[in-house]
Structure formats: C-alpha cells, structure tokens
Design an enzyme around this catalytic site. Structure first.
Site, PDB file in Angstrom:
ATOM      1  N   GLY A  16       0.782  -1.229   0.000  1.00  0.00           N
ATOM      2  CA  GLY A  16       0.000   0.000   0.000  1.00  0.00           C
ATOM      3  C   GLY A  16       0.814   1.278   0.000  1.00  0.00           C
ATOM      4  O   GLY A  16       0.277   2.350   0.297  1.00  0.00           O
ATOM      5  N   ASN A  18       1.978   2.893  -2.586  1.00  0.00           N
ATOM      6  CA  ASN A  18       1.447   3.813  -3.609  1.00  0.00           C
ATOM      7  C   ASN A  18       0.118   4.412  -3.168  1.00  0.00           C
ATOM      8  O   ASN A  18      -0.169   5.574  -3.445  1.00  0.00           O
ATOM      9  CB  ASN A  18       1.295   3.090  -4.950  1.00  0.00           C
ATOM     10  CG  ASN A  18       2.606   3.020  -5.704  1.00  0.00           C
ATOM     11  OD1 ASN A  18       3.116   4.025  -6.169  1.00  0.00           O
ATOM     12  ND2 ASN A  18       3.173   1.816  -5.791  1.00  0.00           N
ATOM     13  N   MET A  96      -3.374  -6.988  -7.734  1.00  0.00           N
ATOM     14  CA  MET A  96      -2.750  -8.165  -8.319  1.00  0.00           C
ATOM     15  C   MET A  96      -3.719  -9.081  -9.066  1.00  0.00           C
ATOM     16  O   MET A  96      -3.467 -10.282  -9.199  1.00  0.00           O
ATOM     17  CB  MET A  96      -2.001  -8.955  -7.225  1.00  0.00           C
ATOM     18  CG  MET A  96      -0.934  -8.141  -6.519  1.00  0.00           C
ATOM     19  SD  MET A  96       0.244  -7.385  -7.676  1.00  0.00           S
ATOM     20  CE  MET A  96       1.171  -8.838  -8.153  1.00  0.00           C
ATOM     21  N   ILE A  98      -6.176  -9.343 -12.688  1.00  0.00           N
ATOM     22  CA  ILE A  98      -6.391  -8.750 -14.005  1.00  0.00           C
ATOM     23  C   ILE A  98      -7.859  -8.363 -14.188  1.00  0.00           C
ATOM     24  O   ILE A  98      -8.755  -9.148 -13.874  1.00  0.00           O
ATOM     25  CB  ILE A  98      -5.961  -9.760 -15.096  1.00  0.00           C
ATOM     26  CG1 ILE A  98      -4.447  -9.962 -15.035  1.00  0.00           C
ATOM     27  CG2 ILE A  98      -6.379  -9.281 -16.478  1.00  0.00           C
ATOM     28  CD1 ILE A  98      -3.960 -11.134 -15.866  1.00  0.00           C
ATOM     29  N   HIS A 115       3.154   0.296 -12.926  1.00  0.00           N
ATOM     30  CA  HIS A 115       3.912  -0.961 -13.094  1.00  0.00           C
ATOM     31  C   HIS A 115       5.395  -0.671 -12.857  1.00  0.00           C
ATOM     32  O   HIS A 115       5.924   0.329 -13.357  1.00  0.00           O
ATOM     33  CB  HIS A 115       3.683  -1.513 -14.506  1.00  0.00           C
ATOM     34  CG  HIS A 115       4.389  -2.808 -14.737  1.00  0.00           C
ATOM     35  ND1 HIS A 115       3.923  -4.004 -14.246  1.00  0.00           N
ATOM     36  CD2 HIS A 115       5.560  -3.095 -15.368  1.00  0.00           C
ATOM     37  CE1 HIS A 115       4.754  -4.977 -14.573  1.00  0.00           C
ATOM     38  NE2 HIS A 115       5.758  -4.444 -15.253  1.00  0.00           N
TER      39      HIS A 115
HETATM   40  C1  GRF Z   1       4.313  -1.569  -7.033  1.00  0.00           C
HETATM   41  O1  GRF Z   1       5.637  -1.881  -7.376  1.00  0.00           O
HETATM   42  C2  GRF Z   1       3.482  -1.407  -8.294  1.00  0.00           C
HETATM   43  O2  GRF Z   1       4.183  -0.851  -9.346  1.00  0.00           O
HETATM   44  C3  GRF Z   1       3.095  -2.822  -8.589  1.00  0.00           C
HETATM   45  O3  GRF Z   1       2.837  -3.396  -7.331  1.00  0.00           O
HETATM   46  C4  GRF Z   1       3.618  -2.738  -6.344  1.00  0.00           C
HETATM   47  C5  GRF Z   1       2.697  -2.267  -5.266  1.00  0.00           C
HETATM   48  O4  GRF Z   1       3.405  -1.704  -4.187  1.00  0.00           O
HETATM   49  N1  GRF Z   1       2.001  -2.887  -9.519  1.00  0.00           N
HETATM   50  P1  GRF Z   1       2.622  -0.986  -2.998  1.00  0.00           P
HETATM   51  O5  GRF Z   1       1.610  -1.997  -2.487  1.00  0.00           O
HETATM   52  O6  GRF Z   1       1.974   0.230  -3.566  1.00  0.00           O
HETATM   53  O7  GRF Z   1       3.672  -0.680  -1.984  1.00  0.00           O
END
Ligand code: GRF
Length: 210
Positions: A16, A18, A96, A98, A115
């Site tokens: 989490g 991001n 995670m 699709i 990504h």
């Molecule tokens: C990130 O590296 C994002 O690019 C990928 O999954 C990861 C998620 O990280 N799709 P977080 O849960 O936001 O720390």
C-alpha cells in the site's frame, strides 16, 4: 481550491505504499483529486490502515482462489462499488488481479495502472527480478492506461532509475518505488485536470506532461 475535485477509486492488494503516496497528495488543498474509496482483495493489505486513518471507505472483496484472476461476478461487484461511489477515475496501485471485462467496459479510458518497469520491457509479475536477470542497466516505472492487454495500454508517464551491480530485488524495488510514488501522483493530477488525450498508442497533453 474551489472547483470540484475528481473522485478516485484506488484498487490495491499489497503493502500500500502507492496508496499512501496518492492519499498524501490528495491531502493537499490544491490537488485536483480525492480518494472516494479503497477496494482491496487482501484483508491484510497495508493500504487498509492508511485508508481508515483518513476515513476513506474500504471494501474488501473476496476475489477467489485463482491467482491473478477475479472469480466470476467479482469484477461486476467492483464496478458497482465504483459507480455507487461516483468515481471519475480508477487507479490500480498494486492490484494483483487482471481486469478483463466489466470494469473496462464501464470505465473505458478511465483506469490507470502503475507498473514497476519501463514498459514494454518486463510486463507481468516480478518485473524487478526480470530486469535484474536480464542485466538491464536502467530500470524504472510506468503509469499507463489499462486496456485488455497485460501492462500494454497507452503510456502516460515513465521514470527511470539506475541498476547497480550490487542490487538485489529488494534494493531495486525500493529505488523504483521512490519514483512510483512521484509519478503516480503526477499522473492522477494530469488525468484529473483533463490534460491527457489518447491518440492511438500515444498519450498527449496540452503542455509538457512529464
Ligand atoms: C508496485 O511496485 C506497483 O508498481 C506494482 O505493485 C507494487 C505495489 O506496491 N504494480 P505498494 O503496495 O503500492 O507498496
């Protein structure tokens, strides 16, 4: 800020970071978006505590046992949650599973994903490991529109980081995440202010969109 903020749904499965980065940006008074809801398929996702701390509604969906896929009917349920929350845009921040149908139909051109590679290199799972094993000298991240392909939609923003000889997956992941947190907020800002248009594979902006 007086004009109405765009409403964002964030879908996240993992740590989490991001989610927290975009939530922090949304705390700024001049930021053009707010998070309307967090949707997760993982009851232990680190995004949940972040959302609860900010009183952002959280929906935990039972996505089923098929790795990377949503069980039948779940995607419709997610789209319903987004509609009920009147969201304008959807950010996949480490989600995670699709999206394959209903979300793409009902929110066409309004879903973006972050990504951890410089697409089109290293799509799919374990992008950092793919970059290391390939011997890439430059790695990075990409924010792109989501379409029916896996990590193949039109690119909005990218940022690069160096790969060092002594990197392992974890050190590279952390360096890339630093850039992810920056570009994900910038991409939402561009989207929310209507400054992006898609022409074929290219995403163009009114001005410099970097
Ligand atoms: C990130 O590296 C994002 O690019 C990928 O999954 C990861 C998620 O990280 N799709 P977080 O849960 O936001 O720390």
């Amino acid at each position: 800020m007086t004009s109405k903020r765009c409403r964002l749904a964030v879908l996240a499965s993992g740590r989490g970071s991001n989610f927290r980065a975009i939530a922090q940006s949304c705390q700024r008074e001049d930021f053009p978006a707010e998070i309307a809801c967090l949707i997760t398929d993982n009851a232990t996702s680190g995004a949940i505590a972040g959302a609860e701390a900010l009183s952002i509604p959280v929906s935990i969906v039972d996505a089923g046992k098929r790795r990377g896929r949503l069980a039948d009917g779940v995607e419709e349920g997610i789209a319903d949650i987004c509609e009920t929350a009147s969201v304008d845009f959807i950010l996949l921040a480490g989600f995670m599973r699709i999206l394959s149908g209903p979300m793409l139909d009902r929110f066409a051109g309004r879903i973006i994903n972050i990504h951890p590679s410089l697409l089109p290199s290293f799509p799919g799972l374990h992008a950092q490991r793919q970059a290391l094993e390939f011997g890439a000298r430059i790695a990075g991240c990409t924010v792109h529109f989501v379409d029916a392909s896996v990590d193949g939609g039109p690119i909005i923003l990218q940022a690069a980081v160096p790969v060092f000889d002594d990197d392992d997956v974890e050190s590279l992941r952390e360096r890339i995440l630093g850039e992810e947190h920056r570009v994900v907020s910038r991409a939402v800002e561009l989207l929310a202010t209507g400054r992006l248009r898609i022409e074929g594979r290219r995403v163009l902006g009114d001005d410099d969109i970097h």
